[in-house]
Design an enzyme around this catalytic site. Structure first.
Site: not given
Length: 155
Positions: A54, A56
């Site tokens: 992901h 992040e």
């Protein structure tokens, strides 16, 4: 350099569009400390066949690598979309002190995450994180709705 949430969110939005162009979910993240961009990450789940890539996580890993430490104290993470529980917990564990986000799961009626929100995870775990919400939210939510309609995907 003064704090400029709009500027750093622009960087995240541009990176999210790159993620989409690569066939991934259009999400990105920018890690900033003292007005300096330490790392920019985008979702690479599909093109790297890795379910934990992901945006992040990618940005946090790169910022930690750049600094040579697993601690990102004094850092802010910018994301045009509310981080999932996995990413939110990575933000907390890394010591990032502030999260600036745009769109929210609730605004897009994301039923796959139940009642999850960053605030609920923080309350449940007794953790603290300075939270700034609503930065370019409408723009990203509109973009995400269009992407969901085009692709038929939530993720």
């Amino acid at each position: 350099m003064a704090c400029d949430h709009e500027h750093f969110m622009d960087l995240a939005l541009a990176e999210a569009r790159l993620a989409e162009a690569e066939g991934n979910t259009p999400v990105a993240a920018v890690v900033v400390r003292d007005g300096e961009v330490l790392a920019i990450g985008r979702n690479t789940v599909c093109n790297e066949s890795n379910p934990v890539n992901h945006a992040e996580i990618v940005a946090i890993v790169e910022a930690c690598r750049k600094l040579g430490t697993p601690e990102l104290k004094g850092c802010t993470l910018y994301s045009p979309y509310e981080p999932c529980p996995m990413c939110c917990w990575a933000i907390v564990l890394s010591g990032i002190e502030q999260l600036v986000l745009g769109g929210r799961h609730a605004a897009l009626n994301r039923v796959d995450l139940g009642t999850y929100s960053v605030e609920e995870l923080l309350e449940m775990t007794g953790r603290r994180l300075k939270l700034v919400t609503g930065v370019r939210a409408r723009e990203y939510e509109d973009y995400r709705r269009q992407w969901m309609q085009r692709t038929g995907r939530l993720l």
